[in-house]
Design a protein around this motif. Sequence first.
Motif, PDB file in Angstrom:
ATOM      1  N   LEU A  21       0.826  -1.211   0.000  1.00  0.00           N
ATOM      2  CA  LEU A  21       0.000   0.000   0.000  1.00  0.00           C
ATOM      3  C   LEU A  21       0.853   1.251   0.000  1.00  0.00           C
ATOM      4  N   ASP A  22       1.935   1.242   0.749  1.00  0.00           N
ATOM      5  CA  ASP A  22       2.802   2.419   0.797  1.00  0.00           C
ATOM      6  C   ASP A  22       3.441   2.693  -0.557  1.00  0.00           C
ATOM      7  N   ARG A  23       3.737   1.638  -1.308  1.00  0.00           N
ATOM      8  CA  ARG A  23       4.286   1.852  -2.650  1.00  0.00           C
ATOM      9  C   ARG A  23       3.261   2.534  -3.542  1.00  0.00           C
ATOM     10  N   HIS A  24       2.020   2.151  -3.426  1.00  0.00           N
ATOM     11  CA  HIS A  24       0.987   2.732  -4.273  1.00  0.00           C
ATOM     12  C   HIS A  24       0.536   4.107  -3.789  1.00  0.00           C
ATOM     13  N   ALA A  25       0.808   4.423  -2.544  1.00  0.00           N
ATOM     14  CA  ALA A  25       0.418   5.745  -2.026  1.00  0.00           C
ATOM     15  C   ALA A  25       1.172   6.866  -2.719  1.00  0.00           C
ATOM     16  N   HIS A  26       2.308   6.555  -3.314  1.00  0.00           N
ATOM     17  CA  HIS A  26       3.130   7.586  -3.952  1.00  0.00           C
ATOM     18  C   HIS A  26       3.011   7.571  -5.476  1.00  0.00           C
ATOM     19  N   THR A  27       2.009   6.862  -6.005  1.00  0.00           N
ATOM     20  CA  THR A  27       1.784   6.843  -7.444  1.00  0.00           C
ATOM     21  C   THR A  27       1.253   8.191  -7.910  1.00  0.00           C
ATOM     22  N   ASP A  28       1.656   8.621  -9.103  1.00  0.00           N
ATOM     23  CA  ASP A  28       1.232   9.904  -9.671  1.00  0.00           C
ATOM     24  C   ASP A  28      -0.259   9.867  -9.993  1.00  0.00           C
ATOM     25  N   PRO A  29      -1.103  10.627  -9.285  1.00  0.00           N
ATOM     26  CA  PRO A  29      -2.550  10.578  -9.541  1.00  0.00           C
ATOM     27  C   PRO A  29      -2.922  10.976 -10.963  1.00  0.00           C
TER      28      PRO A  29
END
Length: 398
Positions: A189-197
Amino acid sequence: MGDVGAVSRPSPWRQRHRILFVIESLGAAGAEYALLTLGRELHGRGHAVHVAVLAPPYDLCADFESAGLVVHRLERGRARGAAELARLTRALDATVVHAHLFWAGALTALSGSLARGPARIATFHNLGYSSYPPVTLRRKLRRAGDRFAMRHGMDGWVAVSSAVARHYGEHLGLTPIRVIPNPLDLPALDRHAHTDPAGVRRRHGLPQDRPVIVCAATLRPEKGHSVLLAALARLRAQGLKAVTVLAGHGPLRAPIEQQIAALGLGPEVRLLGRLPRDALLDLLGAADLAVLSSLHEGLSMSAAESIALGTPVVASKTGGLEDIVEEGSTGLLVRPGDPDALATALARALIDAPWEQVLSPSVLAPLRDRLASPAVAQAHESLYTALARRRELATARA
């Protein structure tokens, strides 16, 4: 793939427990992903973990095996499946047989008369008697059979939320039911929290200048999609132009498409079907808001994942959603089945609530700590050890 006849007994000094999970299928759904996270964590803590699967689909089979878990496919029907499960239990010399979802629990209870020894546990994930109320004679007899099997074929019971524990305690007379939530894979989840919206929105053809709402739920009656669509029609009438994504698959896709067309919501609602896991987490993290309009709910993993990703949730005040969504802190709760209340809450969440200030790390910490996979695995370890010791003592006295 595991072969019952080829299983060798693991070295006892390497694993404290030889765990056999039993589940109905390995489809890409919440309970299955939760079991993958739990199994991976227990395997990493030195336990031998096997998974018996009763029927297709096997979408997550490769994921389980890459995590070090051995998968065994049992496709012999319920009666023959019980004998096959008992044979596998003996071949593995399992210390714990742990069933997830109701039919897997029933088969595990039935197999107990054929393979004595290991502790047997059932985890309840949903509110099954709300979906299928025992109002007919057939269903009442079925519930009586369920009660007998669960009370006499199991050593312990787990529920993923307090609402699920109350539900099965009332219907089946089980006590005590221990509440252990499904785990979150926080590193993922933490990896995906920093994905470019902005990039996520471009990939799905979503606008950059309008709010995006995501509903990640199977297309089944208990998820209340018809209520959500009625609420979205009210939002549009109020002039609030948001785009809502329905991520999920299920038997109600055609009726949902018909309701979208009847309400003229085609430009505002997108049906994306079932998304790959990474794509779904990216979408939840990029959304302005997540919504669950469930009529009843055991425990929504998509709600928990959305909050852990920093996305507020508007959800029905029912079942396990009340264990996940904290009113005014991580989201808003509304009466189930009420499109007017849902529309009001969605508008409030999109316009008025200062979520950037509210959804701070300190606010998210209690939920993340409670659902972190190490904490959930440790709770299971304690239960396994207590029940296995009780089983050993009972066998020694017999």
